[in-house]
Design an enzyme around this catalytic site. Structure first.
Site, mmCIF file in Angstrom:
data_model
loop_
_atom_site.group_PDB
_atom_site.id
_atom_site.type_symbol
_atom_site.label_atom_id
_atom_site.label_comp_id
_atom_site.label_asym_id
_atom_site.label_seq_id
_atom_site.Cartn_x
_atom_site.Cartn_y
_atom_site.Cartn_z
ATOM 1 N NE ARG A 259 6.990 68.490 17.628
ATOM 2 C CZ ARG A 259 7.904 68.725 16.703
ATOM 3 N NH1 ARG A 259 9.179 68.519 16.951
ATOM 4 N NH2 ARG A 259 7.546 69.180 15.514
ATOM 5 C CB SER B 188 11.611 77.369 18.561
ATOM 6 O OG SER B 188 11.423 77.878 17.254
ATOM 7 C CG HIS C 297 5.513 63.647 6.492
ATOM 8 N ND1 HIS C 297 5.126 64.819 5.893
ATOM 9 C CD2 HIS C 297 6.842 63.732 6.675
ATOM 10 C CE1 HIS C 297 6.192 65.588 5.710
ATOM 11 N NE2 HIS C 297 7.249 64.955 6.179
ATOM 12 C CG ASP D 211 4.703 70.939 16.548
ATOM 13 O OD1 ASP D 211 4.740 69.687 16.500
ATOM 14 O OD2 ASP D 211 5.202 71.675 15.675
ATOM 15 C CG ASP E 127 0.397 66.082 11.165
ATOM 16 O OD1 ASP E 127 0.756 65.640 10.036
ATOM 17 O OD2 ASP E 127 0.716 67.213 11.568
ATOM 18 C CE1 TYR F 103 3.269 69.056 6.063
ATOM 19 C CE2 TYR F 103 1.912 70.839 5.225
ATOM 20 C CZ TYR F 103 2.142 69.858 6.157
ATOM 21 O OH TYR F 103 1.236 69.663 7.177
ATOM 22 N N GLY G 66 13.210 72.048 13.844
ATOM 23 C CA GLY G 66 12.258 70.950 13.919
ATOM 24 C C GLY G 66 11.959 70.522 15.340
ATOM 25 N N GLY H 14 13.828 76.854 14.282
ATOM 26 C CA GLY H 14 13.781 76.285 12.941
ATOM 27 C C GLY H 14 14.499 74.960 12.814
HETATM 28 P P1 ADP Z 1 10.501 75.460 14.671
HETATM 29 O O1 ADP Z 1 9.152 75.573 15.295
HETATM 30 O O2 ADP Z 1 10.761 74.110 14.092
HETATM 31 O O3 ADP Z 1 11.616 75.870 15.583
HETATM 32 P P2 ADP Z 1 9.391 77.466 12.955
HETATM 33 O O4 ADP Z 1 9.829 78.043 11.683
HETATM 34 O O5 ADP Z 1 8.059 76.836 13.043
HETATM 35 O O6 ADP Z 1 10.537 76.458 13.450
HETATM 36 O O7 ADP Z 1 9.397 78.597 14.081
HETATM 37 C C1 ADP Z 1 10.536 79.403 14.258
HETATM 38 C C2 ADP Z 1 10.113 80.843 14.451
HETATM 39 O O8 ADP Z 1 9.445 80.999 15.720
HETATM 40 C C3 ADP Z 1 11.278 81.797 14.539
HETATM 41 O O9 ADP Z 1 11.705 82.212 13.257
HETATM 42 C C4 ADP Z 1 10.698 82.962 15.332
HETATM 43 O O10 ADP Z 1 9.918 83.807 14.514
HETATM 44 C C5 ADP Z 1 9.746 82.255 16.279
HETATM 45 N N1 ADP Z 1 10.405 82.025 17.585
HETATM 46 C C6 ADP Z 1 10.644 80.855 18.189
HETATM 47 N N2 ADP Z 1 11.253 81.027 19.395
HETATM 48 C C7 ADP Z 1 11.399 82.346 19.565
HETATM 49 C C8 ADP Z 1 11.952 83.185 20.585
HETATM 50 N N3 ADP Z 1 12.492 82.679 21.691
HETATM 51 N N4 ADP Z 1 11.914 84.508 20.407
HETATM 52 C C9 ADP Z 1 11.361 85.042 19.298
HETATM 53 N N5 ADP Z 1 10.845 84.322 18.309
HETATM 54 C C10 ADP Z 1 10.853 82.985 18.414
HETATM 55 MG MG MG Z 2 7.304 75.347 14.282
#
Ligand code: ADP
Ligand code: MG
Length: 393
Positions: free
Chosen positions: A31, A132, A38, A177, A40, A227, A129, A127
């Site tokens: 998303r 993921s 900032h 999210d 929520d 944060y 933003g 990572g």
């Molecule tokens: P964001 O949500 O902004 O991308 P986060 O730090 O919150 O960053 O989440 C990233 C973490 O989510 C990754 O370091 C990993 O541990 C996990 N992750 C996300 N997508 C995958 C994926 N396709 N396979 C394995 N782990 C994932």
């Molecule tokens: Mg995240």
């Protein structure tokens, strides 16, 4: 990469790893937050939309045991997860934490899943933003719905995924999210009230309009206290204003109470933090009205103002995201850019811009060149429309 392409990749990986064809498929989008940053944790509004970037999971039955074997393409790693009981969180957070947490929280709710093998593929940048993590959690929860043959109410599903992130990734995130990844409607952004969880799907499907996401490809890890410090400042401001959450007050009340802030050593900073939130609430409302009216200029203006507020009052931007927004502003409406702002927690990450769809390629090229010149860094840029939320495929 399209969703179909991701599905093909997942199927190939599944066959190579586990043999045979997968029986179940789930997809959950990342998303981008269009405005309302900032806000929520102050009980305010956010305005995300799902992007055409997904976590896709393909799975099939597994013989024996009471476990799931899950492999992720992203790290080329496989791990096993308990299906008979909720596993305790691991001390060290990695990708397994999100999977174990979601499986644990969903099963705890009473869903029963037979053993399965699964592969995860994703084109949501990690990572950056774009969440993921939520797309992974919501993808796993959606897969569990497919495997168990039991639907979970979407609000409950989002809350279970948020719980997984709190308990297993130790990240005290809000609800945005997981809500948008689970519940987005295609062609719509979501105006989400973080206090009541009330949500409104706002159409964003004019074919002349697109959303451009630019990853600055920098992530400034400050002390890690930024944060919590912002949250503490907002809590202090609420206390000074005599409310439980900043959401319960407005700009005039803040101005009337200026003296209370001035009496504190760090009052000026706390005042600016509150001013960001309270003016951001106004901008979200204005942005929603502008979208409804198809007034892209007005929507874009709210985005630029939001960025300035995040820069000057909230102090969560950085030279790189500031440069990206300046570049966008220089291209301007004449060049097809209506508005632009940093999105996400800040200190790097992405900007989001509202643009004329027909000029996307030229805009991306101009941003790339100018950003490279200003910072020496190669940005990652993509165009997206508002995608649908998680689904079984
Ligand atoms: P964001 O949500 O902004 O991308 P986060 O730090 O919150 O960053 O989440 C990233 C973490 O989510 C990754 O370091 C990993 O541990 C996990 N992750 C996300 N997508 C995958 C994926 N396709 N396979 C394995 N782990 C994932
Ligand atoms: Mg995240």
């Amino acid at each position: 990469m399209s969703l179909n392409h991701l599905l093909q990749r997942a199927d190939c990986a599944y066959t190579a790893r586990f043999g045979g064809e997968p029986l179940w498929h789930a997809a959950a989008p990342g998303r981008v937050n269009l405005i309302g940053e900032h806000t929520d944790y102050n009980g305010g509004f956010v305005f995300p939309m799902a992007i055409e970037r997904y976590t896709v999971i393909a799975a099939g039955p597994r013989a024996g045991g009471k476990k799931a074997a899950v492999w992720t393409d992203t790290f080329d790693e496989e791990a096993e997860f308990e299906l008979a009981r909720k596993e305790p969180p691991a001390e060290k957070v990695d990708w397994r934490s999100y999977v174990a947490g979601t499986i644990g929280c969903v099963l705890e709710k009473g869903l029963a899943a037979d053993p399965f093998n699964a592969v995860i593929v994703s084109d949501v940048p990690l990572g950056g933003g774009l969440s993921s993590s939520a797309s992974l959690e919501v993808g796993v929860a959606t897969l569990l719905e497919a495997v168990s043959g039991t639907a979970i109410d979407p609000v409950e599903k989002a809350l279970l995924c948020q719980k997984a992130e709190h308990e297993y990734a130790f990240m005290p995130c809000g609800i945005m999210d997981q809500f948008i990844s689970a519940m987005a409607a295609e062609g719509h952004a979501m105006q989400l009230d973080c206090r009541s969880f009330e949500r409104k799907n706002v159409p964003l499907s004019d074919p002349r309009i697109a959303v451009l996401v630019t990853n600055s490809n920098v992530k400034h890890t400050l002390s890690g206290s930024e944060y919590p410090q912002r949250r503490a400042d907002c809590a202090k401001a609420a206390e000074l204003l005599g409310v439980r959450l900043l959401r319960e007050t407005a700009v005039p009340a803040l101005e009337d109470s200026r003296a209370k802030f001035d009496a504190l050593d760090d009052g000026e900073r706390i005042y600016r933090r509150a001013r960001h939130f309270l003016t951001e609430e106004e901008r979200v409302a204005r942005f929603a009205q502008a979208l409804a009216a198809g007034d892209w200029q007005a929507a874009g203006e709210a985005m630029y103002e939001g960025h300035r507020s995040l820069k000057e009052d909230y102090e969560v931007t950085c030279p790189e995201t500031d440069a990206l927004v300046e570049i966008a502003e220089r291209i301007g409406a004449g060049g097809g850019v209506y508005g632009s702002r940093m999105t996400g927690g800040g200190f790097g990450g992405c900007t989001v811009s509202l643009i004329e769809a027909g000029k996307a390629e030229s805009i991306a090229e101009q941003i790339r060149t100018a950003y490279r010149k200003a910072t020496g860094i190669e940005p990652a840029i993509f165009v997206t429309r508002a995608a649908a939320g998680a689904r079984i495929l």
